[in-house]
Design a protein around this motif. Structure first.
Motif, short mmCIF file in Angstrom:
data_model
loop_
_atom_site.label_atom_id
_atom_site.label_comp_id
_atom_site.label_asym_id
_atom_site.label_seq_id
_atom_site.Cartn_x
_atom_site.Cartn_y
_atom_site.Cartn_z
N LEU A 185 -26.08 21.36 -53.43
CA LEU A 185 -27.13 20.78 -54.26
C LEU A 185 -27.78 21.96 -54.96
O LEU A 185 -28.28 22.86 -54.31
N THR A 186 -27.75 21.96 -56.29
CA THR A 186 -28.19 23.11 -57.06
C THR A 186 -29.32 22.75 -58.02
O THR A 186 -29.19 21.80 -58.79
N GLY A 187 -30.39 23.50 -57.94
CA GLY A 187 -31.47 23.39 -58.91
C GLY A 187 -31.49 24.63 -59.75
O GLY A 187 -31.27 25.73 -59.27
N SER A 188 -31.72 24.49 -61.06
CA SER A 188 -31.72 25.66 -61.95
C SER A 188 -32.94 25.59 -62.87
O SER A 188 -33.50 24.53 -63.10
N PHE A 189 -33.32 26.75 -63.34
CA PHE A 189 -34.46 26.83 -64.26
C PHE A 189 -34.20 27.89 -65.31
O PHE A 189 -33.30 28.68 -65.22
N PRO A 200 -30.54 18.38 -66.69
CA PRO A 200 -30.46 19.78 -67.13
C PRO A 200 -30.76 20.79 -66.02
O PRO A 200 -30.29 21.92 -66.06
N SER A 201 -31.51 20.39 -64.98
CA SER A 201 -31.88 21.35 -63.94
C SER A 201 -31.38 20.99 -62.54
O SER A 201 -31.75 21.64 -61.57
N PHE A 202 -30.51 19.99 -62.41
CA PHE A 202 -30.02 19.59 -61.09
C PHE A 202 -28.55 19.21 -61.15
O PHE A 202 -28.12 18.46 -62.01
N SER A 203 -27.75 19.75 -60.19
CA SER A 203 -26.34 19.37 -60.07
C SER A 203 -25.96 19.26 -58.61
O SER A 203 -26.65 19.77 -57.73
N ALA A 204 -24.86 18.59 -58.35
CA ALA A 204 -24.32 18.45 -57.00
C ALA A 204 -22.82 18.68 -57.09
O ALA A 204 -22.19 18.35 -58.10
N GLY A 205 -22.24 19.24 -56.03
CA GLY A 205 -20.81 19.52 -56.09
C GLY A 205 -20.20 19.81 -54.74
O GLY A 205 -20.88 19.88 -53.71
N LEU A 206 -18.88 19.98 -54.76
CA LEU A 206 -18.09 20.32 -53.59
C LEU A 206 -17.32 21.60 -53.89
O LEU A 206 -16.74 21.74 -54.96
N ASP A 207 -17.32 22.53 -52.95
CA ASP A 207 -16.57 23.79 -53.08
C ASP A 207 -15.63 23.96 -51.90
O ASP A 207 -15.93 23.54 -50.78
N ILE A 208 -14.51 24.60 -52.15
CA ILE A 208 -13.58 25.05 -51.11
C ILE A 208 -13.49 26.57 -51.24
O ILE A 208 -13.22 27.09 -52.32
N ASN A 209 -13.74 27.28 -50.15
CA ASN A 209 -13.67 28.74 -50.11
C ASN A 209 -12.53 29.16 -49.19
O ASN A 209 -12.37 28.59 -48.12
N TYR A 210 -11.78 30.17 -49.61
CA TYR A 210 -10.77 30.79 -48.74
C TYR A 210 -11.18 32.23 -48.54
O TYR A 210 -11.41 32.96 -49.51
N LYS A 211 -11.29 32.65 -47.28
CA LYS A 211 -11.65 34.02 -46.94
C LYS A 211 -10.53 34.66 -46.14
O LYS A 211 -9.99 34.03 -45.23
N ASN A 212 -10.18 35.89 -46.49
CA ASN A 212 -9.11 36.62 -45.82
C ASN A 212 -9.62 38.00 -45.42
O ASN A 212 -10.19 38.72 -46.24
N ALA A 213 -9.45 38.36 -44.15
CA ALA A 213 -9.95 39.63 -43.63
C ALA A 213 -9.36 40.82 -44.39
O ALA A 213 -8.17 40.83 -44.71
N LEU A 214 -10.19 41.82 -44.64
CA LEU A 214 -9.75 43.04 -45.31
C LEU A 214 -9.41 44.15 -44.33
O LEU A 214 -8.96 45.22 -44.75
#
Length: 153
Positions: free
Chosen positions: A149-153, A119-133
């Motif tokens: 690695l995410t902890g939540s409360f 309930p308070s711990f998860s793990a994951g993979l993210d892909i981010n795309y950034k484009n200049a403004l």
């Protein structure tokens, strides 16, 4: 988290047009009236990398709104959008460049998958795309891969 970023640069002459940087990130988030929607902020710092007889350093922060949906316990996917500020710095300015430091506001899209381990711990993979403004920068776009690695409360 750990992050890698492949940065596309609009450089003049014989300079390389991209660079791959490694770094770390710290992020914080808050639920927005439900567990499915959250606002997140992140700070990333990348190690210096050799680039055309100098060193390239990148620091950035972003803020985004993210939607999260379960795919079947314990897995979930997430997607979101936001804005980022990127600070690209050369230890010595290559003669072909106008400036030593470039500050770039950018739009941001993120997609990812993860597993809720408890309930308070998860793990994951993210892909981010950034484009200049803006156009007054050599930092045009970037694709980042993050291990979270995410902890939540």
């Amino acid at each position: 988290g750990l992050t890698n970023s492949h940065v596309r640069l609009a450089t003049p002459g014989a300079l390389k047009s991209s660079a791959t940087l490694r770094g770390v990130e710290a992020f914080v988030g808050i639920d927005l009236f439900s567990r499915a929607w959250s606002a997140e902020g992140a700070v990333r710092s990348y190690t210096s990398e050799p680039f055309s007889n100098t060193q390239l350093t990148l620091k950035e922060f972003d803020i985004k709104v993210v939607y999260r949906q379960e795919m079947g316990r314990p897995f979930y996917w997430r997607a979101g959008a936001g804005v980022a500020a990127r600070y690209l710095d050369f230890s010595n300015r290559p003669p072909e460049l106008e400036k030593k430091t470039y500050t770039t506001p950018a739009s941001l899209l993120v997609v990812g998958v993860g597993a809720q381990m408890s309930p308070s711990f998860s793990a994951g993979l993210d892909i981010n795309y950034k484009n200049a403004l803006i156009n007054d920068t050599i930092d045009r776009s970037a694709i980042d891969g993050n291990i979270r690695l995410t902890g939540s409360f």
